[in-house]
Enzyme design. Structure first.
Site, short mmCIF file in Angstrom:
data_model
loop_
_atom_site.label_atom_id
_atom_site.label_comp_id
_atom_site.label_asym_id
_atom_site.label_seq_id
_atom_site.Cartn_x
_atom_site.Cartn_y
_atom_site.Cartn_z
N PRO A 66 4.69 1.68 -9.36
CG PRO A 66 5.44 2.98 -10.98
CD PRO A 66 4.17 2.08 -10.72
CE1 TYR A 67 1.70 5.65 -2.52
CE2 TYR A 67 0.33 3.91 -2.47
CZ TYR A 67 0.87 4.98 -1.76
OH TYR A 67 0.38 5.26 -0.62
CB VAL A 68 3.14 -1.22 -4.86
CG1 VAL A 68 3.15 -2.57 -3.90
CG2 VAL A 68 1.77 -0.90 -5.20
CE LYS A 84 3.09 4.35 1.91
NZ LYS A 84 3.37 5.31 2.69
#
Lengths: 216, 216
Positions: free
Chosen positions: A130-132, A135
Site C-alpha cells: 500500500p505504501y508503494v 508513492k
C-alpha cells in the site's frame, strides 16, 4: 531562492532545513504540523509555516506563497496506520503538488521511496505494497504536471553519519543510505538545474554528492 | 456487445450480470476473484474470468480481451482494512482502467461513491476520508484518459427491492438507493451513448431509470 520544506520536522527535513539555512544561495521555510515543533527551526533562524497536510490545497498554497521551490519530504512514518498512508503519502503529496501550482511555484523536489514502479508494487509484500502504491501515484501525478520536478528515490534510510558520498543513477543496487546524505542530495538538486525532469535512486557510495547529482 | 463486469461477485455485480444476461443486446463476462464464486454465474449461463484485482495489469487485460465495455463495480468492502482501500479501490480501479486501454476497449463505466470531490475529502470524517481519497483518484485517473467513460455516484446503498425509479443528476440530495436500481442504471448507461463523458449522482426517486439516464 526560498525553499518550502514540507515535512520539515521529519528526520531528513531537519537536516535539510539546516543545510539550506547554511547555504549561501538558499533560504528555508519549514512547514510543520504543530506550533510546538517551531522552536527547533526558530533556533536555526529559519521561517516556519504551521500547516497540517490534511488541510486543504488553499491552506498549503498559502505556505508556498512567495517561495521559489517546494520539497516534499513528509511521510506518514512507520508507526501510523494505512489510513495515514492514504492521507499523507498519497493525498498530502498530491495536494502539495497542486498547492505548488496554485502558488505559481515551478520547482518541486519529491522524496519518493526506492522503487515506485508498477513492478515494485506487484513484487512488494502485502504489508508494504500500500505504501508503494501511494508513492507510485504521487510520483505519477507529479510527472504529469508541467512543474520542474526532481524525484529522488533513496535506498534504506539510516541515521548513520553523513559521508558526503553517494551512488546515484536511474537504477542502482538496493543499499542503505544515511538520511543526512539524502538531505545533501536534495540541496544539490535544488542548486543544479540539470536535475530538473530527472528521477534517480540514491544509496551510499563513493561519488561526492554534487558530482553524483551533476552526472544524473 | 460483451461487457466485463469487474467485481461481479459483489452485491451490485450479481444484479448487473443477471440484467445483462437477460438483455437482448448485451452479454456479460463476470470477473471474479475465486473459482468457487463461478457457480452462481455459470448457473445464469454467464462467462466467467477468474482474476484477482491484486494481479498485474496484463492479467486483468486478458480478462478484458474481446469485450466491448468494462464496468468497475468492485469494492474492498466495509470489513477490510485501509490497506485494501489502497489495493482495491485505488490501485485495483486504476489497473482496471489501464487494462481496459491495453485490451483496446473504449467503453468504461465506473461505480464510484456518492461524492468524490476534493471538498468531500476535506469534509469526510477521519475514518471515511481514506476511502473518498481512493475513489477520488480513481475517478480523476479515468477522466484523464480518452476512454468513453461514465461515472456513476450512487447514494447510500440498500438491499431494498428495486423500484425501477431513481433521481439522477450531477448533484442530487444525499439519500438511499437500492443496489438493484444501481445495476439498472449501469445497464441503461451501457445502452445509451448519451451517458458517455458524464458523471452523475443517483438516489431513489420517481423517474424511470432509462429516462433518468437519458436526461443526464
Amino acid at each position: 531562492m526560498k525553499v518550502l520544506v514540507v515535512g520539515a520536522n521529519g528526520q531528513i527535513g531537519k537536516h535539510l532545513v539546516k543545510f539550506i539555512q547554511k547555504s549561501d544561495k538558499l533560504e528555508p521555510r519549514a512547514m510543520i504540523r504543530k506550533q510546538e515543533q517551531a522552536s527547533f527551526f526558530e533556533d536555526l533562524g529559519a521561517e516556519t509555516a504551521v500547516v497540517d497536510l490534511e488541510d486543504d490545497i488553499a491552506t498549503i498554497a498559502k505556505a508556498a506563497d512567495g517561495v521559489d521551490a517546494v520539497v516534499f519530504t513528509a511521510g506518514s512514518g512507520g508507526h501510523t496506520g494505512k489510513d495515514k498512508t492514504i492521507m499523507i503519502d498519497l493525498d498530502g503529496a498530491i495536494k502539495t503538488i497542486e498547492a505548488t501550482k496554485a502558488a505559481g511555484v515551478k520547482r518541486f523536489v519529491m522524496i519518493s521511496s526506492f522503487d515506485t514502479t508498477r513492478k515494485a508494487i506487484q513484487e512488494a509484500n502485502e504489508s508494504f505494497a500500500p505504501y508503494v502504491v501511494a508513492k507510485h501515484y504521487a510520483d505519477e501525478w507529479l510527472k504529469a504536471t508541467d512543474l520542474n520536478y526532481t524525484i529522488i528515490h533513496p535506498g534504506l534510510l539510516t541515521n548513520d553519519e553523513a559521508t558526503g558520498m553517494v551512488s546515484a543513477a536511474s537504477e542502482v543496487n538496493r543499499d542503505e543510505v544515511p538520511r543526512e546524505d539524502i538531505a545533501s542530495v536534495i540541496l544539490a538538486s535544488l542548486e543544479n538545474e540539470k536535475s530538473i525532469g530527472k528521477e534517480f535512486q540514491v544509496v551510499k557510495g563513493t561519488t561526492p554528492v554534487e558530482d553524483a547529482v551533476n552526472s544524473i
